[in-house]
Write an enzyme that holds these catalytic residues in place. Structure first.
Site, PDB file in Angstrom:
ATOM      1  N   THR A   1      -6.241   6.443   7.723  1.00 49.14           N
ATOM      2  CA  THR A   1      -6.787   6.705   6.384  1.00 49.14           C
ATOM      3  C   THR A   1      -6.754   5.448   5.514  1.00 49.14           C
ATOM      4  O   THR A   1      -7.080   5.496   4.331  1.00 49.14           O
ATOM      5  CB  THR A   1      -5.996   7.812   5.656  1.00 49.14           C
ATOM      6  N   THR A   2      -6.325   4.329   6.134  1.00 47.30           N
ATOM      7  CA  THR A   2      -6.394   3.053   5.425  1.00 47.30           C
ATOM      8  C   THR A   2      -7.139   2.064   6.316  1.00 47.30           C
ATOM      9  O   THR A   2      -7.166   2.247   7.543  1.00 47.30           O
ATOM     10  CB  THR A   2      -4.989   2.451   5.157  1.00 47.30           C
TER      11      THR A   2
ATOM     12  N   HIS B   1       0.838  -1.216   0.000  1.00 41.61           N
ATOM     13  CA  HIS B   1       0.000   0.000   0.000  1.00 41.61           C
ATOM     14  C   HIS B   1       0.864   1.255   0.000  1.00 41.61           C
ATOM     15  O   HIS B   1       0.441   2.295  -0.503  1.00 41.61           O
ATOM     16  CB  HIS B   1      -0.900   0.037   1.254  1.00 41.61           C
TER      17      HIS B   1
ATOM     18  N   HIS C   1       2.022   8.924   0.999  1.00 40.78           N
ATOM     19  CA  HIS C   1       0.934   8.753   0.019  1.00 40.78           C
ATOM     20  C   HIS C   1       1.267   9.704  -1.121  1.00 40.78           C
ATOM     21  O   HIS C   1       1.770  10.813  -0.868  1.00 40.78           O
ATOM     22  CB  HIS C   1      -0.421   9.138   0.629  1.00 40.78           C
TER      23      HIS C   1
ATOM     24  N   GLU D   1      -3.460  13.324   0.983  1.00 42.81           N
ATOM     25  CA  GLU D   1      -4.752  12.847   1.511  1.00 42.81           C
ATOM     26  C   GLU D   1      -5.548  14.048   2.033  1.00 42.81           C
ATOM     27  O   GLU D   1      -6.658  14.317   1.591  1.00 42.81           O
ATOM     28  CB  GLU D   1      -4.500  11.818   2.613  1.00 42.81           C
TER      29      GLU D   1
ATOM     30  N   HIS E   1       3.346  10.740   6.557  1.00 46.16           N
ATOM     31  CA  HIS E   1       2.689  10.497   7.845  1.00 46.16           C
ATOM     32  C   HIS E   1       3.666   9.857   8.829  1.00 46.16           C
ATOM     33  O   HIS E   1       4.185   8.760   8.569  1.00 46.16           O
ATOM     34  CB  HIS E   1       1.480   9.574   7.659  1.00 46.16           C
TER      35      HIS E   1
ATOM     36  N   HIS F   1       5.427   6.748   6.650  1.00 50.58           N
ATOM     37  CA  HIS F   1       5.136   6.278   5.298  1.00 50.58           C
ATOM     38  C   HIS F   1       4.601   7.459   4.490  1.00 50.58           C
ATOM     39  O   HIS F   1       4.364   8.530   5.035  1.00 50.58           O
ATOM     40  CB  HIS F   1       4.092   5.147   5.334  1.00 50.58           C
TER      41      HIS F   1
END
Ligand SMILES: NS(=O)(=O)c1c(F)cccc1F
Ligand SMILES: [Zn+2]
Length: 260
Positions: free
Chosen positions: A198-199, A63, A95, A105, A118, A93
């Protein structure tokens, strides 16, 4: 098991089927509207103490790309601001988007950024494990940092230079001695609100702290993230890892506070 992703069939609009909390009252990310945020005089400064932090490894979990830390003591913590306790750094991590596409995000007045970092911390004062904290309403504190494209980031090379070693889902390699302090912008002014992962599993356990000042990274550095794959080495489908972001969720009456 529960397979989720960012594609048409398994993406954010279908997560509610396996994770009904996706339609909850404190979901993340959100769109931040600066002039609707309430300036809170007793919101003190954020303090990050990453000096003796101990990164362990970097991995591709299918992811995102994740750098994990040794969280067996309070050597790397975030405190102050909206937090009642110090929260221990567990991992960070990213995004990001596709070519030229937005990829953050959280958005600010409807505007997205190219990427979002994040830094995930947990409340080890109140909870015994990260797992327990991750399901508690004040269990996690995530520091969000926007990445915008511009000049090369002098330290991000440390990460982009090793991404080739974690190209495939499930790959992991040593990554010691990296101090994430070098990824912070000069100003620690922030917005803060109560939200969620958010996941999936989308637990409503996150005190979000979003820095107002983005950091600059080059298009070239961002392109390195896009050479990662969502898929495993033996998978004959080579799915490029990009657009791994959840869009903004309903604010549901929540208050966003501003440090100043
Ligand atoms: N994206 S996020 O920061 O909410 C997040 C977490 F906090 C924890 C685990 C996974 C994850 F993706
Ligand atoms: Zn994240």
């Amino acid at each position: 098991g529960h397979h989720w992703g960012y594609g048409k069939e398994d993406g954010p609009s279908s997560w509610y089927k396996n994770y009904p909390v996706a339609e909850g009252n404190r979901q993340s990310p959100i769109d931040i509207v600066p002039n609707e945020a309430s300036h809170d005089r007793d919101l003190g400064p954020i303090m990050t103490n990453y000096d003796h932090c101990t990164s362990i490894n970097i991995s591709n979990n299918g992811h995102s790309v994740v750098v994990e830390f040794n969280d067996s003591d309070d050597r790397s913590v975030i405190k102050g601001g909206p937090l009642d306790n110090p929260y221990r750094l567990k991992q960070f991590h990213f995004h990001w988007g596709g070519k030229g596409h937005e990829g953050s995000e959280h958005t600010v007045s409807g505007e997205g950024f190219a990427s979002e970092l994040h830094l995930v911390h947990w409340n080890a004062v109140k909870y015994k494990t990260y797992g327990e904290a991750s399901t508690a309403p004040d269990g996690l504190a995530v520091l969000g940092i926007f990445l915008e494209t511009g000049d090369d980031h002098r330290w991000l090379h440390m990460i982009t230079d090793v991404l080739y070693m974690v190209k495939y889902k499930g790959s992991i390699t040593d990554f010691k001695g990296f101090n994430p302090k070098c990824l912070l912008p000069s100003s620690l002014h922030y917005w803060t609100y109560l939200g969620s992962l958010t996941t999936p599993p989308l637990h409503e356990s996150v005190i979000w702290i979003i820095l107002k000042e983005p950091i600059e990274v080059s298009e070239k550095q961002l392109g390195m993230f896009r050479m990662l794959l969502f898929t495993e080495e033996d998978d004959d489908q080579k799915m490029r890892m990009e657009n791994n972001f959840r869009p903004p969720q309903p604010i549901k009456g929540r208050r966003v506070r501003s440090s100043n």
